[in-house]
Design a protein around this motif. Structure first.
Motif, short mmCIF file in Angstrom:
data_model
loop_
_atom_site.label_atom_id
_atom_site.label_comp_id
_atom_site.label_asym_id
_atom_site.label_seq_id
_atom_site.Cartn_x
_atom_site.Cartn_y
_atom_site.Cartn_z
N ASP A 200 68.84 46.60 107.28
CA ASP A 200 70.02 47.44 107.40
C ASP A 200 71.06 46.77 108.28
O ASP A 200 70.98 46.76 109.50
N LEU A 201 72.06 46.24 107.62
CA LEU A 201 73.10 45.50 108.30
C LEU A 201 73.79 46.30 109.40
O LEU A 201 73.94 45.82 110.53
N SER A 202 74.18 47.52 109.10
CA SER A 202 75.00 48.22 110.09
C SER A 202 74.16 48.63 111.29
O SER A 202 74.66 48.71 112.41
N ILE A 203 72.87 48.85 111.07
CA ILE A 203 72.01 49.14 112.22
C ILE A 203 71.91 47.92 113.13
O ILE A 203 72.03 48.02 114.34
N GLU A 204 71.74 46.75 112.53
CA GLU A 204 71.65 45.53 113.32
C GLU A 204 72.93 45.31 114.13
O GLU A 204 72.89 44.94 115.31
N LEU A 205 74.05 45.54 113.49
CA LEU A 205 75.32 45.36 114.19
C LEU A 205 75.46 46.35 115.33
O LEU A 205 75.95 46.00 116.41
N GLN A 206 75.03 47.57 115.10
CA GLN A 206 75.15 48.57 116.16
C GLN A 206 74.27 48.24 117.35
O GLN A 206 74.63 48.48 118.50
#
Lengths: 223, 223
Positions: A200-206
């Motif tokens: 999950d890209l957006s989780i990693e970014l967050q």
DNA sequence: CGCATTTTGTTCTCGCGTTCACAAACTCCT
DNA sequence: AGGAGTTTGTGAACGCGAGAACAAAATGCG
């Protein structure tokens, strides 16, 4: 020493260890490419980015494949880890959702080189059917069950939008898929016995953002 | 109750909790979209796919944002978590490596909607320069430092081939990037103080393969 | 042949994360 | 107002994984 049931290598390899075995495998491949035939746990640990003590303990769950005073034979250890993971055989994989990400996944070279074979690309969008991506035809989602049965597919990849993911997962499970790699940003509900791993890209970014903010705050307070 | 240093919310939120906060945030967004204004820890835990006890403990690290006997106000909790993570502000992000995966990432809608803004797409390949992807120009890799400085970029995404990744990472760090999301299948060496998170497709597949094989073996032995 | 050196495989200890269980606190009903 | 019913927040127990330290085993040399 833990006496083993005759047949196979160790049972119950810890989950944390399983997650690192592919990293070791890749590090060994790099070493082999460089012409290294033997390495110590220190060498391999450095290449894999872990502590040598942890590496040795991880390997000890698989068996005793090193030689004290010498180290590990690169090719031999490589084969043993590959066998333990199961990548000495070929795994058929089906990808559902051929958008931007699906394209990238289908073209990903690491698939074939690591024992995975994309047997089908599926998409609900009628306009995509017949299109070829990475040499594989895009077919209707409704072909899922037939393909899974025919090729004995155990692993499915979901790269659809979030709203479609649960339905796709349900259909996969009903067809006989037991392991799912989910790229859709949603929590999948699956029956017990089915494995789901999510990317999950957006989780990693967050998570990264949290740490950036934290560092900034710490600096601000320190003056 | 743990008295806090006046200024801000809790320090030292456990890493495992940090990794789950974005999941809660997404679950809350879903609930809000469905028109739910209040939820219990059970409801939210179910939506997030975790144990309710774990959820409550996680939230307790941030503060005491619920009401006993009632539950949590969805919008209020959502804001508090967003603030804790830091996604109430906008984070500029630079993506290096505009191949198949880079394209997919640049087009990923979850970027903008979750407080991240792609300020630049960089690629070493001269032929790609000037091309537009998702409304952003592809520029030479050599522009990295200028862009990072100009926009105050703290987060970099690497979607290059493995062999280029370490060099890209080095240049990012030298330019001032402190957090890296690495999609290249290689172990990055970075100085302490720099965060790296890795997303690795083939590792995830291999972990799944291990479990499939394990299940198959277990069945074979059970007869 | 025995000793020093190297490096593995394993034991032990410590810390983190998960889960259970319960007290505290709030609402609603009578 | 008081009691019954809910639901949060947290203290405590437990299990797993990380890392340090050491014993066991192999090599090489005198």
């Amino acid at each position: 020493m833990t006496a083993r049931s005759s047949a196979e290598s160790a049972r119950d390899v810890p989950e944390a260890t399983v997650a690192r075995l592919p990293v070791y495998l890749r590090a060994l491949a790099t070493l082999a490419d460089e012409g290294t035939s033997t390495c110590s746990s220190e060498d391999l640990a450095a290449a894999a980015g872990v502590n040598s003590s942890k590496l040795r303990k991880d390997l000890s769950y698989l068996g005793s494949y090193g030689t004290r005073g010498v180290g590990y034979d690169v090719d031999y250890l490589r084969y043993q880890i590959a066998r333990e993971i199961g990548v000495t055989q070929d795994w058929p994989v089906v990808i559902v959702g051929i958008g931007n990400l699906g394209h990238a996944l289908a073209n990903f070279s690491g698939f074939r080189s690591r024992g995975f074979r994309v047997v089908a690309l599926l998409d609900a969008d009628r306009d995509r059917h017949g299109e070829q991506v990475a040499g594989v035809d895009v077919r209707p989602f409704s072909d899922l069950e037939q393909i899974v049965t025919e090729h004995g597919v155990a692993i499915g990849v979901i790269s659809t939008p979030a709203q479609a993911a649960q339905d796709v997962a349900d259909r996969m499970v009903a067809s006989g898929v037991t392991s799912i790699l989910n790229f859709a940003p949603t929590v999948l509900q699956v029956p017990s016995g089915v494995d789901v791993r999510k990317v999950d890209l957006s989780i990693e970014l967050q998570i990264l953002a949290y740490h950036v903010q934290r560092k900034a705050q710490a600096e601000a307070e320190a003056g």
